[in-house]
Scaffold this motif. Sequence first.
Motif, PDB file in Angstrom:
ATOM      1  N   SER A 109       0.832  -1.213   0.000  1.00  0.00           N
ATOM      2  CA  SER A 109       0.000   0.000   0.000  1.00  0.00           C
ATOM      3  C   SER A 109       0.862   1.256   0.000  1.00  0.00           C
ATOM      4  O   SER A 109       0.604   2.197  -0.764  1.00  0.00           O
ATOM      5  CB  SER A 109      -0.913   0.034   1.230  1.00  0.00           C
ATOM      6  N   LYS A 110       1.872   1.271   0.854  1.00  0.00           N
ATOM      7  CA  LYS A 110       2.739   2.457   0.911  1.00  0.00           C
ATOM      8  C   LYS A 110       3.395   2.705  -0.438  1.00  0.00           C
ATOM      9  O   LYS A 110       3.477   3.841  -0.899  1.00  0.00           O
ATOM     10  CB  LYS A 110       3.826   2.263   1.972  1.00  0.00           C
ATOM     11  N   ARG A 111       3.872   1.613  -1.057  1.00  0.00           N
ATOM     12  CA  ARG A 111       4.508   1.751  -2.367  1.00  0.00           C
ATOM     13  C   ARG A 111       3.549   2.383  -3.355  1.00  0.00           C
ATOM     14  O   ARG A 111       3.913   3.274  -4.122  1.00  0.00           O
ATOM     15  CB  ARG A 111       4.929   0.381  -2.897  1.00  0.00           C
ATOM     16  N   PHE A 112       2.291   1.917  -3.337  1.00  0.00           N
ATOM     17  CA  PHE A 112       1.305   2.422  -4.284  1.00  0.00           C
ATOM     18  C   PHE A 112       1.097   3.921  -4.087  1.00  0.00           C
ATOM     19  O   PHE A 112       1.126   4.696  -5.046  1.00  0.00           O
ATOM     20  CB  PHE A 112      -0.016   1.672  -4.115  1.00  0.00           C
ATOM     21  N   PHE A 113       0.924   4.339  -2.838  1.00  0.00           N
ATOM     22  CA  PHE A 113       0.653   5.761  -2.594  1.00  0.00           C
ATOM     23  C   PHE A 113       1.861   6.626  -2.926  1.00  0.00           C
ATOM     24  O   PHE A 113       1.742   7.644  -3.598  1.00  0.00           O
ATOM     25  CB  PHE A 113       0.187   5.978  -1.150  1.00  0.00           C
ATOM     26  N   VAL A 114       3.027   6.197  -2.483  1.00  0.00           N
ATOM     27  CA  VAL A 114       4.234   6.982  -2.764  1.00  0.00           C
ATOM     28  C   VAL A 114       4.448   7.108  -4.268  1.00  0.00           C
ATOM     29  O   VAL A 114       4.604   8.203  -4.806  1.00  0.00           O
ATOM     30  CB  VAL A 114       5.471   6.341  -2.084  1.00  0.00           C
ATOM     31  N   ASN A 115       4.406   5.971  -4.960  1.00  0.00           N
ATOM     32  CA  ASN A 115       4.742   5.993  -6.385  1.00  0.00           C
ATOM     33  C   ASN A 115       3.698   6.684  -7.250  1.00  0.00           C
ATOM     34  O   ASN A 115       4.047   7.406  -8.187  1.00  0.00           O
ATOM     35  CB  ASN A 115       5.004   4.579  -6.903  1.00  0.00           C
ATOM     36  N   THR A 116       2.420   6.494  -6.951  1.00  0.00           N
ATOM     37  CA  THR A 116       1.410   7.192  -7.761  1.00  0.00           C
ATOM     38  C   THR A 116       1.418   8.682  -7.437  1.00  0.00           C
ATOM     39  O   THR A 116       1.257   9.498  -8.328  1.00  0.00           O
ATOM     40  CB  THR A 116      -0.030   6.663  -7.535  1.00  0.00           C
ATOM     41  N   ALA A 117       1.613   9.044  -6.177  1.00  0.00           N
ATOM     42  CA  ALA A 117       1.595  10.459  -5.811  1.00  0.00           C
ATOM     43  C   ALA A 117       2.738  11.208  -6.490  1.00  0.00           C
ATOM     44  O   ALA A 117       2.553  12.318  -6.978  1.00  0.00           O
ATOM     45  CB  ALA A 117       1.689  10.604  -4.295  1.00  0.00           C
ATOM     46  N   PHE A 118       3.907  10.596  -6.547  1.00  0.00           N
ATOM     47  CA  PHE A 118       5.063  11.348  -7.052  1.00  0.00           C
ATOM     48  C   PHE A 118       5.308  11.176  -8.547  1.00  0.00           C
ATOM     49  O   PHE A 118       5.944  12.016  -9.164  1.00  0.00           O
ATOM     50  CB  PHE A 118       6.322  10.972  -6.275  1.00  0.00           C
ATOM     51  N   SER A 119       4.833  10.077  -9.131  1.00  0.00           N
ATOM     52  CA  SER A 119       5.199   9.862 -10.536  1.00  0.00           C
ATOM     53  C   SER A 119       4.125   9.133 -11.321  1.00  0.00           C
ATOM     54  O   SER A 119       4.408   8.618 -12.398  1.00  0.00           O
ATOM     55  CB  SER A 119       6.494   9.050 -10.591  1.00  0.00           C
ATOM     56  N   LEU A 120       2.896   9.070 -10.801  1.00  0.00           N
ATOM     57  CA  LEU A 120       1.827   8.300 -11.431  1.00  0.00           C
ATOM     58  C   LEU A 120       2.241   6.846 -11.635  1.00  0.00           C
ATOM     59  O   LEU A 120       1.727   6.150 -12.506  1.00  0.00           O
ATOM     60  CB  LEU A 120       1.443   8.912 -12.791  1.00  0.00           C
TER      61      LEU A 120
END
Lengths: 261, 203
Positions: A109-120
Amino acid sequence: MQKAALAQAPIGEEEPADDAYDYDDATLFGYGAEEEGDNDPLETLNRFTFAFNEMLDTLFLRPAAFTYRELVPLGIRNAVRSFLRTLSTPVILANDLLQGDGERALITSKRFFVNTAFSLGFYDYAEELGLPYHSSDFGQTLGVHGTGEGFYLVLPVFGPSSARDTAGTLVDSFMDPLSYLAAEDLNVVTLGDDARPYSYVRTGASGLEARSRSMDVIDQALEGSLDHYTRVRSLWRQAREADIEKRSAGEDPDFGLGGLP
Amino acid sequence: MIPRLVKSLSLVLLVLLIPQAQAQEGPEGFLGSFGQEAIAELTDTSVPEAQREERFKDMLDRGFDLEAISRFIIARYWRSADEADRQAFIETFKDYLSQRFLPLFAGYQGDFATGSARPDRDNPELSWVPITFRSPNGQPVATEWRVRNLNGSYKILDVRAEGASLALTLREEYASVMRREGGLAGLVEQLRQQVARGAFRPD
């Protein structure tokens, strides 16, 4: 003794009797004696499919993966991989949860939020924050809960698998929101022909991406092999077991890179 | 005064050194010094090929439990094979190992780091030792070495690279060859032919 006689008599092969095998050797190496069997009742069919896949690989996949690796810069290939991984988040998260692995579910979950927030999802910032990628699938989930592999199975195009993991792949595709996405209207949820192009493109891209990264490793692993089929079967099984025990390198501090000072 | 100070200082130094000396024992210490020896002995390409191969095989004999490894790999065919075939296998297996792995040492620039050993749950004389190989160009390679402590002397039984065991992989592959060829002698013959062709040499 009876078992040995049974095994020898009807088949008529010159295989030595079972009691000729010293089980202490297997325990010394940490592998149970039950691994002695091939667990490959469809070997003839599997070998045929394997040969077919090797031909496909030589003719299409390998050249395509090679061209992709040589022509496309690493940064773009990394973006492609990162995006494909982001797309598979729902399936990974669902399986993390089904495995009862809260720690991994949280990482996903953390990976999903971090990666989508910063780079889609195109850049893996999470990796740099110490949240490394892992995959999860339903075959692995079944394995974690104690299901055996059933038997070894080589799938056309997709390669080594097992009864358990083939069923797992089907379940994963039902779990995947992308399978329900209609081509014309992104708001309409249908399971049908419209969704197929997405799945095909994604599967193809994943295959190409994975093959381009594993090219040297596969070449090395098969170098000087006396029997490609058996070697691939053995390596696939060991990798699968490592998936199920979750001891792939880099994740478990006791294994692999944990030894670095 | 000064001699006494020196004496007590050296005593302190000695006490400080002892735990480190002990840390170098055990399976980690064995693999650490064995690995250093391998790098010192085998990487120098100015040494003639035949001599390097001799050194490599000598190290195989000293550091690996080749008999146990062969018994494990050949499994059910080992007992039914006669002594001549067994010895022939061990010799050919050493040829295979040196053709496959000795070239990897040639001009090797990297080093390795030994992690702390993980004892086997069922058998205290066995342990897995993680070793990471790092080379200046390329990804680090994570390996695990299965080491057996036999009355104080250590022997290597197996290596796992990225999770795959060499012994287990070869056992399954050789089993299929022996089934096809009808026994150990057939496998030895196959291996010999491949070694003669240089088929195991990495590019």
